[in-house]
Design an enzyme around this catalytic site. Structure first.
Site, PDB file in Angstrom:
ATOM      1  N   CYS A  94      35.145  50.396  29.628  1.00 36.73           N
ATOM      2  CA  CYS A  94      35.563  50.697  28.145  1.00 36.73           C
ATOM      3  C   CYS A  94      34.177  50.839  27.466  1.00 36.73           C
ATOM      4  CB  CYS A  94      36.161  49.623  27.643  1.00 36.73           C
ATOM      5  SG  CYS A  94      35.337  47.948  27.969  1.00 36.73           S
ATOM      6  N   ARG A  99      37.378  45.089  27.713  1.00 36.81           N
ATOM      7  CA  ARG A  99      38.740  45.573  27.834  1.00 36.81           C
ATOM      8  C   ARG A  99      38.758  45.767  29.384  1.00 36.81           C
ATOM      9  NH1 ARG A  99      38.675  50.034  23.028  1.00 36.81           N
ATOM     10  NH2 ARG A  99      36.407  49.915  23.732  1.00 36.81           N
TER      11      ARG A  99
END
Length: 141
Positions: A94, A99
């Site tokens: 990410c 994430r």
């Protein structure tokens, strides 16, 4: 874990490798960087979209309306549309890492055998102007 852009560039020579961007659509197509401290926009060339949410602060694409995790078949279907499948080596990344770590864990819970995190993510990639970058929807090129 893939720590450096050169490791990603080498892996991308393998057709059974997928670099999966876990960023918002606007981040993925290069409309925004997603972070006030990252100036450059775009993605590592060859990356595919693994979904995330509407900003760099959420993962709503992986959540039901009550905030719980979507079902595994729903997630698999979402990923398959971009060539992210369990028979390939998948490296999630990410902007900075959280994430990607979350999606790595989801794939781990689904017992995917060959997954890792490109920990440098867009932040590290964008620091070197020599790293190839893509902008826009790569399916339309």
């Amino acid at each position: 874990m893939l720590p450096l852009p050169k490791d990603v560039l080498e892996k991308q020579k393998d057709p059974n490798f997928v670099l999966a961007s876990i960023r918002s659509w606007d981040e993925f197509i290069g409309k925004i960087s997603g972070y006030d401290y990252i100036k450059e926009t775009g993605e590592p060339k060859g990356a595919v979209w693994g979904h995330a949410g509407s900003s760099s602060n959420d993962m709503e694409d992986f959540e039901d309306v009550d905030g719980t995790l979507r079902s595994y078949p729903e997630i698999v279907k979402m990923w398959e549309e971009w060539g992210i499948t369990s028979d390939k080596e998948v490296s999630f990344y990410c902007g900075t890492g959280w994430r990607a770590a979350e999606t790595w864990f989801i794939a781990y819970l689904m017992d995917w055998p060959n997954i890792n995190v490109y920990d440098g993510g867009w932040f590290l990639w964008s620091m070197d102007k020599n790293n190839p970058v893509q902008k826009g929807d790569p399916r339309k090129k």
